[in-house]
Every structure is written in structure tokens, then in C-alpha cells.
Write a protein that holds these residues in place. Structure first.
Motif, PDB file in Angstrom:
ATOM      1  N   THR A 208     -41.640 -36.859 -38.036  1.00  0.00           N
ATOM      2  CA  THR A 208     -40.518 -35.958 -37.750  1.00  0.00           C
ATOM      3  C   THR A 208     -39.651 -35.828 -38.990  1.00  0.00           C
ATOM      4  N   ALA A 209     -38.862 -34.741 -39.053  1.00  0.00           N
ATOM      5  CA  ALA A 209     -37.955 -34.513 -40.178  1.00  0.00           C
ATOM      6  C   ALA A 209     -36.645 -33.958 -39.631  1.00  0.00           C
ATOM      7  N   SER A 210     -35.566 -34.727 -39.772  1.00  0.00           N
ATOM      8  CA  SER A 210     -34.257 -34.272 -39.282  1.00  0.00           C
ATOM      9  C   SER A 210     -33.632 -33.294 -40.264  1.00  0.00           C
ATOM     10  N   ASP A 211     -32.593 -32.592 -39.791  1.00  0.00           N
ATOM     11  CA  ASP A 211     -31.884 -31.646 -40.668  1.00  0.00           C
ATOM     12  C   ASP A 211     -31.298 -32.369 -41.876  1.00  0.00           C
ATOM     13  N   ASP A 212     -30.740 -33.567 -41.644  1.00  0.00           N
ATOM     14  CA  ASP A 212     -30.142 -34.315 -42.767  1.00  0.00           C
ATOM     15  C   ASP A 212     -31.205 -34.716 -43.786  1.00  0.00           C
ATOM     16  N   GLU A 213     -32.374 -35.130 -43.305  1.00  0.00           N
ATOM     17  CA  GLU A 213     -33.460 -35.508 -44.231  1.00  0.00           C
ATOM     18  C   GLU A 213     -33.941 -34.302 -45.028  1.00  0.00           C
ATOM     19  N   ILE A 214     -34.054 -33.161 -44.367  1.00  0.00           N
ATOM     20  CA  ILE A 214     -34.486 -31.933 -45.056  1.00  0.00           C
ATOM     21  C   ILE A 214     -33.464 -31.546 -46.111  1.00  0.00           C
ATOM     22  N   GLN A 215     -32.171 -31.577 -45.758  1.00  0.00           N
ATOM     23  CA  GLN A 215     -31.125 -31.202 -46.715  1.00  0.00           C
ATOM     24  C   GLN A 215     -31.107 -32.160 -47.903  1.00  0.00           C
ATOM     25  N   ALA A 216     -31.243 -33.463 -47.620  1.00  0.00           N
ATOM     26  CA  ALA A 216     -31.222 -34.451 -48.704  1.00  0.00           C
ATOM     27  C   ALA A 216     -32.408 -34.259 -49.650  1.00  0.00           C
ATOM     28  N   ASN A 217     -33.585 -34.008 -49.094  1.00  0.00           N
ATOM     29  CA  ASN A 217     -34.762 -33.786 -49.939  1.00  0.00           C
ATOM     30  C   ASN A 217     -34.609 -32.534 -50.778  1.00  0.00           C
ATOM     31  N   TYR A 218     -34.079 -31.480 -50.172  1.00  0.00           N
ATOM     32  CA  TYR A 218     -33.863 -30.214 -50.908  1.00  0.00           C
ATOM     33  C   TYR A 218     -32.885 -30.424 -52.057  1.00  0.00           C
ATOM     34  N   ASN A 219     -31.775 -31.153 -51.773  1.00  0.00           N
ATOM     35  CA  ASN A 219     -30.767 -31.391 -52.819  1.00  0.00           C
ATOM     36  C   ASN A 219     -31.339 -32.216 -53.968  1.00  0.00           C
ATOM     37  N   ALA A 220     -32.241 -33.143 -53.633  1.00  0.00           N
ATOM     38  CA  ALA A 220     -32.800 -34.027 -54.663  1.00  0.00           C
ATOM     39  C   ALA A 220     -33.898 -33.367 -55.479  1.00  0.00           C
ATOM     40  N   HIS A 473     -33.961  -6.526 -63.286  1.00  0.00           N
ATOM     41  CA  HIS A 473     -33.924  -7.899 -63.796  1.00  0.00           C
ATOM     42  C   HIS A 473     -33.432  -8.843 -62.713  1.00  0.00           C
ATOM     43  N   ARG A 474     -34.095  -9.988 -62.597  1.00  0.00           N
ATOM     44  CA  ARG A 474     -33.638 -11.066 -61.728  1.00  0.00           C
ATOM     45  C   ARG A 474     -33.509 -12.335 -62.576  1.00  0.00           C
ATOM     46  N   PRO A 475     -32.319 -12.927 -62.647  1.00  0.00           N
ATOM     47  CA  PRO A 475     -32.170 -14.147 -63.460  1.00  0.00           C
ATOM     48  C   PRO A 475     -32.863 -15.335 -62.797  1.00  0.00           C
ATOM     49  N   GLU A 476     -33.075 -16.370 -63.552  1.00  0.00           N
ATOM     50  CA  GLU A 476     -33.628 -17.613 -63.007  1.00  0.00           C
ATOM     51  C   GLU A 476     -32.690 -18.138 -61.920  1.00  0.00           C
ATOM     52  N   HIS A 477     -33.240 -18.569 -60.769  1.00  0.00           N
ATOM     53  CA  HIS A 477     -32.382 -19.051 -59.685  1.00  0.00           C
ATOM     54  C   HIS A 477     -33.172 -19.966 -58.753  1.00  0.00           C
ATOM     55  N   VAL A 478     -32.424 -20.828 -58.058  1.00  0.00           N
ATOM     56  CA  VAL A 478     -33.012 -21.727 -57.062  1.00  0.00           C
ATOM     57  C   VAL A 478     -33.074 -20.990 -55.731  1.00  0.00           C
ATOM     58  N   GLN A 479     -34.220 -21.028 -55.099  1.00  0.00           N
ATOM     59  CA  GLN A 479     -34.355 -20.389 -53.796  1.00  0.00           C
ATOM     60  C   GLN A 479     -33.474 -21.114 -52.778  1.00  0.00           C
ATOM     61  N   PRO A 480     -32.770 -20.381 -51.912  1.00  0.00           N
ATOM     62  CA  PRO A 480     -31.937 -21.030 -50.895  1.00  0.00           C
ATOM     63  C   PRO A 480     -32.792 -21.806 -49.902  1.00  0.00           C
ATOM     64  N   LEU A 481     -32.170 -22.798 -49.273  1.00  0.00           N
ATOM     65  CA  LEU A 481     -32.893 -23.669 -48.360  1.00  0.00           C
ATOM     66  C   LEU A 481     -33.560 -22.887 -47.238  1.00  0.00           C
ATOM     67  N   GLU A 482     -32.893 -21.858 -46.723  1.00  0.00           N
ATOM     68  CA  GLU A 482     -33.481 -21.123 -45.605  1.00  0.00           C
ATOM     69  C   GLU A 482     -34.801 -20.452 -45.982  1.00  0.00           C
ATOM     70  N   ASP A 483     -34.980 -20.139 -47.287  1.00  0.00           N
ATOM     71  CA  ASP A 483     -36.235 -19.500 -47.714  1.00  0.00           C
ATOM     72  C   ASP A 483     -37.382 -20.498 -47.888  1.00  0.00           C
ATOM     73  N   VAL A 484     -37.037 -21.768 -48.105  1.00  0.00           N
ATOM     74  CA  VAL A 484     -38.082 -22.764 -48.391  1.00  0.00           C
ATOM     75  C   VAL A 484     -38.045 -23.913 -47.390  1.00  0.00           C
ATOM     76  N   ARG A 485     -37.368 -23.734 -46.276  1.00  0.00           N
ATOM     77  CA  ARG A 485     -37.184 -24.831 -45.316  1.00  0.00           C
ATOM     78  C   ARG A 485     -38.525 -25.409 -44.864  1.00  0.00           C
ATOM     79  N   ALA A 486     -39.503 -24.544 -44.574  1.00  0.00           N
ATOM     80  CA  ALA A 486     -40.801 -25.032 -44.101  1.00  0.00           C
ATOM     81  C   ALA A 486     -41.464 -25.922 -45.144  1.00  0.00           C
ATOM     82  N   LEU A 487     -41.361 -25.538 -46.432  1.00  0.00           N
ATOM     83  CA  LEU A 487     -41.958 -26.346 -47.499  1.00  0.00           C
ATOM     84  C   LEU A 487     -41.260 -27.698 -47.620  1.00  0.00           C
ATOM     85  N   VAL A 488     -39.923 -27.686 -47.529  1.00  0.00           N
ATOM     86  CA  VAL A 488     -39.172 -28.932 -47.656  1.00  0.00           C
ATOM     87  C   VAL A 488     -39.489 -29.862 -46.480  1.00  0.00           C
TER      88      VAL A 488
END
Length: 628
Positions: A208-220, A473-488
Motif C-alpha cells: 500500500t502507499a499512503s498520500d503522505d508516503e507518495i508526497q514524501a517520495n515525490y518531494n525527495a 517554447h516550454r522551459p525546463e520544469h518539474v511535472q506536478p504531482l497530479e500528473d505523475v501520481r501513478a508513477l510515484v
């Protein structure tokens, strides 16, 4: 012997020495190689000096070879002062090694005969024309380097001497039969083993993966979800070759160009000479008298000439035009076939020159050169049109700096537009360093990162150029969590699965090694079962599983040895090694194995020799050893 010698070339230092640098790389220029200097030297090895000129030329040769193999990447490295200092020290170390080997070979009494030198020179491809030795080309090339034939022969003699020494070292590298048998028994075997795999993917599905675990992994691990800077680009391409295909030429243009460039189709007058070279004036005068009395020139040259190259050819040095002629030949001032010179003093001794033949100026007629001239006229017209087109595009794109519409109208060329791309996937049509430099340095973007001005003309090679404009042009950027939540979330699950698998695997491994009654229960709790027995061969050492398996200790009779490794999929695998069986080799396989072992000994022997020579030598570094 030759198999061992080829194997020796895999050893780093041997590869440098065996390359016979002076034979092959001399053609890049070593005119100062033999020149010393009493006050300004790089090193002294047992009193023998390595001059600044030798070191600088060797460093330049190294630079040339690296530039040829690495291309533009070399210039980035060359800008690093530390890298260039390290290269200089490596080259100097190689020159010291070469000097030590030469001195050692001389102390052993090794010698190189004149015939060996001749054959080495005759075999160099750069001195051959239509697979035959070309004396004229040979003399021209070494003359351009500032070397006489005697100096070049001395250089070849030195390198062949070192090669002979290395061949002797190679020939003495061998293993005793008992050593071979012991190594064969340890290295050539099969092992029977069973495997039990923790399927990480299956374990992850149970986590299982909680919201807090997902957020912490994304931030790290935000850098894992970084999207690079991307562009859409509009561009106009100008291609000289494409333009040339559409250009026509008439006969008047062809004839006019031929007349204006007739010198390109003119072969100057040439003369063919033979020489006899002597170290003393007295010998030269005696041979001249014999020639004047009717003796055969070629026979005398073969028997007595000290020029090792031309002597083999009866003194013949080939055809030479007046503008290529050496000072000694001009001094001879011969004009009639068969005419002999007097004895001429030169930098290499004393010469007798004979004029063998004369060829007048030859002009190729237009009829023979028509197609070649037509192609040149067409090419020149295309180049003119190409640069005229560049001026039109530059002016139009500069006057209308916000679009490429004016440039399209001025040239009649429709602008192309790309899809989105980054530095890692530039479209093939624009994948040139010059284009990427302009695009990714940001000069075509406005202050807010929006598309800005048109580029200037970007020339990528002699036949192709571009005008480009950033369409979006699109500058370099980090994808928001909602776009990569499944991967995280999947990453969190996998990490938990790996932790659980390692705990379970270590627990099972301990139980198995202790051979207690709980081992079957531990495996069952982990959902594991060993596979059927599999046979593995020591020949497949590139496989990580094989490496781990063959590192396990040989099991006791009736027992198994156990180990663990992680496969390429990230799964953790338990290994049960049941038995070890030596594998027999046929004669051919045994010979291949022994050769491989002996080859390994060559590098060890050579390293030991150089280490001993350096330890016993008196090596003094000079001022030229340091970068200026």
C-alpha cells in the motif's frame, strides 16, 4: 610468437610502444624529433636527453590522434588545463619508457640490420603508390618533415630495436604444466544449482502507499520528474547541392573557364634522376671515374650507395618536377638524358647524379577534361547562387524580425515547422551543433521566455545553411504531482516490496545455511520454491548470476552452499549450489585457455621490466616537462 605479440598489444604501455610511433605517426610531423638542446630539455634518462622539441611533437601527435577519434568532444577536454597537464605527463612518461627500453636493448647487444630497416620503410602505406614503393613520395614526405633519409632510417632503427626487445619478452612468457592444471581445475568447471526468486513486481502489487508516503517520495525525487526545455521551430533551409542540380551551363562558359584555369590541367616538365650517395668524397670520385669508363650505374648504386632506399632500386629516385627539385639536383644542372654530374657535396654526404629521362610540359586538352570542367563551372555557379540566396534571406529575415513570411517571399522557399523537441531528440533536419548552439543558448527568446527574433544565417557546412525562428517554447520544469501520481505510487510500492524481499530473503538464507527444520517453513511463508536443478558453465562469466554462483564455496558432500543476488529486473534470487564438476577440455580448447593465461602474463612481465628499469635509472626532469 605472433599470436602472443598481438595479445601484447592489449596491454596499455605495450600498445603505445608496439604502435611504432615513429614509423606510422611520423607522417604527422616529427621534424624536430632528433634535435636536442643542451639547456632546455624535458628529461634526462641515464644522461640521455629527451628534448623539449621531442616532447612538444609527441604531445601534438597525441592531440591530433585524440581530435581525430573524439571530434568536437576533444575541444571541450582541451579547454581543461588539468586534462592537458595530465596528457603532457603521460606522453613524457611514455618517452621515458621508450628511452629506457632502447638503452636496455643496446645493453643486451640487440641489433637491427639495414635490410630490416628497408623492409619496414617499404611497407609503410604512406610511401606507396599503386601498392608499390614510391621513392619520390618518400623523399617528399620526409623532406617536408625536415629529415634526411639517414635520419629517418636511424629513427626506424630505434623503433625496430624496441620492437625486437618486446618480441623477446613476449616469447618468454609461459606457465608451467602444473600451474596450468591447477588453474584449469579452478576455472573450468560446471556447477549444478537451484534458484528461488522473490518476484518484486508481484510483491509490489500487495503493498500500500499512503498520500503522505507518495508526497514524501515525490518531494525527495523531483528530479526524476523533470521535463527538459522544449521547442517548436520554424526554419528555412538553403542547400547548395540541391541548387546545383537545377543549374545548367553552356559550352561558352565551359571553354572560358578552361582557358582561365589552364594551369590546373598542365603537368609541368619533369626529370627522372638516379643517385649514388657516399660518405666520403674520395669514394665518390672513384665511382665517378668508373662510371665515366663505362661501368653500370645501377650496379654501382646497389653495391655501394649509402642511401638505403634508392640503392635497392639501382639509385632511381623517380620523376621530379623543376619546382619540386632539391638543391643538389639544381646544382647538378643536367639537361641531357644519360648526363652525369660531378661529385656534389650535400647535407647527407657526397652525391653523383645521373639524368635518366626528361618529360616535357603536358597540357590536357579540353576534349579530355570537358566533363570535369563542366562540373566545376556548375559548382561555381551554384555556390554563387547559394551565397546570393543567403544574402536575400538574411536581409528579409532582418527587416521582418517577427516572422519568416518576408524571407519566404524573397526566396520562394516555404518555411518548415517542427513538432516539440528537446536537446535529446533534435529533428534530423536540424541536428547540427551550430544550430543547437544558437537554439539552446537562449538568444532567440525574449526576456520573458517567449519566442523572440529570427536568427542570422547559420552555416552548418560548406553546402548547407539555415534561418531559424522559435515558434513556441516550454522551459525546463518539474511535472506536478497530479500528473505523475501513478508513477510515484508505483515507486513507493516497489521500494516497500524490495525492503520486504530483502528481509525475507536474509531470513530464509540464514535458515538454509543452518540447515534447520524451519528452512522449509521460512520458504513457504515467503511463497518461495526452489526450481529444478540447472547446470551452469564457467565459460559464461559475463552473467552476474554466474559470477555470484561461482564465487560460492564448494559444497560439502550431501550438502548445499547458499547465496543471494539481485537480477536485472530487480528481483532477489536465492541460490542453492548442490555440486561442482571439473569440465574436461579437448586439445584445441586447452590450447586456447593456456594461450589466454600466457597473454595475461605478458603484461605482468612487461610492467615488472619497466618498474625495474625505472628503479635503477637516473631520471632528471627538466624545465620543459612543465606546461608553459
Amino acid at each position: 610468437m605472433m599470436d602472443n605479440l598481438r595479445a601484447a598489444a592489449n596491454h596499455f604501455v605495450l600498445k603505445i610502444i608496439l604502435g611504432l610511433t615513429a614509423i606510422s605517426c611520423v607522417l604527422t610531423g616529427v621534424g624536430n624529433y632528433l634535435i636536442g638542446g643542451d639547456g632546455d630539455y624535458a628529461a634526462k634518462v641515464n644522461g640521455q636527453q629527451i628534448s623539449r622539441a621531442q616532447l612538444e611533437q609527441a604531445v601534438q601527435n597525441k592531440r591530433d590522434r585524440q581530435q581525430e577519434s573524439m571530434g568536437e568532444q576533444f575541444f571541450q577536454l582541451a579547454a581543461n588545463e588539468g586534462y592537458m597537464r595530465q596528457m603532457r605527463q603521460q606522453v613524457l612518461s611514455q618517452l621515458i619508457d621508450e628511452t629506457l627500453l632502447e638503452q636496455y636493448a643496446n645493453n643486451l647487444g640487440l641489433t637491427i640490420g639495414d635490410d630490416q630497416i628497408k623492409q619496414a620503410i617499404f611497407a609503410i602505406p604512406a610511401f606507396r603508390t599503386e601498392d608499390k614503393f614510391d621513392n619520390t613520395k618518400f623523399r617528399a614526405l620526409i623532406g617536408n618533415m625536415g629529415l634526411s633519409t639517414d635520419q629517418y632510417a636511424a629513427l626506424i632503427r630505434k623503433q625496430l630495436l624496441i620492437r625486437q626487445l618486446i618480441q623477446g619478452i613476449v616469447g618468454t612468457s609461459f606457465l608451467l604444466p602444473a600451474e596450468t592444471d591447477r588453474l584449469l581445475a579452478a576455472a573450468v568447471q560446471t556447477r549444478d544449482a537451484r534458484l528461488a526468486t522473490f518476484d518484486i513486481t508481484a510483491l509490489a502489487a500487495k503493498q500500500t502507499a499512503s498520500d503522505d508516503e507518495i508526497q514524501a517520495n515525490y518531494n525527495a525525487h523531483k528530479n526524476q520528474y523533470l521535463l527538459p526545455e522544449t521547442f517548436k521551430v520554424s526554419y528555412i533551409q538553403m542547400d547548395a547541392e540541391a541548387m546545383q542540380a537545377k543549374i545548367s551551363v553552356d559550352e561558352q562558359e565551359i571553354r572560358s573557364w578552361y582557358v582561365q584555369h589552364q594551369d590546373q590541367f598542365t603537368l609541368p616538365a619533369r626529370k627522372r634522376y638516379s643517385i649514388i650517395q657516399s660518405q666520403t668524397e674520395n669514394d665518390a670520385n672513384n665511382w665517378l671515374k668508373q662510371l665515366q669508363q663505362g661501368d653500370d650505374f645501377a650496379a654501382l648504386a646497389k653495391a655501394h650507395s649509402t642511401d638505403v632506399v634508392s640503392a635497392k632500386n639501382g639509385g632511381d629516385i623517380g620523376w621530379i618536377s623543376d619546382n619540386e627539385s632539391l638543391d643538389e639536383l639544381k646544382q647538378a644542372n643536367l639537361s641531357e638524358k644519360g648526363q652525369l654530374s660531378s661529385v656534389i657535396q650535400s647535407s647527407v654526404g657526397f652525391l653523383i647524379v645521373r639524368l635518366d629521362d626528361v618529360a616535357p610540359v603536358q597540357i590536357s586538352p579540353l576534349s579530355a577534361m570537358h566533363d570535369e570542367v563542366a562540373a566545376k563551372v556548375k559548382q561555381e555557379k551554384a555556390i554563387g547562387a547559394y551565397y546570393a540566396l543567403q544574402r536575400k534571406v538574411r536581409d528579409a529575415a532582418s527587416n521582418d524580425d517577427e516572422t519568416l513570411v518576408s524571407a519566404e517571399a524573397a526566396t520562394g522557399i516555404k518555411a518548415q515547422e517542427t513538432d516539440w523537441f528537446s536537446l535529446n531528440d533534435v529533428p534530423a533536419a536540424l541536428n547540427y551543433d551550430a544550430v543547437k548552439q544558437v537554439l539552446f543558448e537562449g538568444a532567440l527568446l525574449g526576456s520573458n521566455g517567449a519566442p523572440g527574433s529570427n536568427s542570422d544565417v547559420i552555416t552548418v557546412d560548406s553546402n548547407r545553411a539555415f534561418i531559424i525562428r522559435i515558434a513556441d517554447h516550454r522551459p525546463e520544469h518539474v511535472q506536478p504531482l497530479e500528473d505523475v501520481r501513478a508513477l510515484v505510487e508505483q515507486e513507493v510500492r516497489l521500494q516497500k516490496a524490495v525492503v520486504q524481499a530483502r528481509v525475507d530473503a536474509k531470513k530464509a538464507l540464514v535458515a538454509l545455511k543452518q540447515s534447520n527444520d524451519k528452512s522449509a517453513e521460512v520458504l513457504q511463508d515467503a511463497g518461495l520454491r526452489f526450481s529444478a536443478v540447472q547446470r551452469f558453465d564457467s565459460a559464461n562469466q559475463g552473467d552476474p548470476l554466474i559470477q555470484t554462483l561461482f564465487a560460492l564455496p564448494k559444497p560439502l558432500q550431501g550438502k548445499s552452499s547458499y547465496g543471494m543476488f539481485t537480477n536485472a529486473q530487480g528481483d532477489i534470487v536465492l541460490i542453492a549450489l548442490d555440486s561442482v564438476t571439473p569440465r574436461s577440455l579437448d586439445d584445441q580448447q586447452r590450447k586456447a585457455f593456456v594461450d589466454h593465461l600466457n597473454q595475461g602474463m605478458i603484461g605482468v612481465t612487461f610492467d615488472a621490466l619497466l618498474a625495474n628499469l625505472r628503479a635503477a635509472a637516473k631520471i632528471k626532469m627538466g624545465a620543459a616537462a612543465q606546461m608553459q
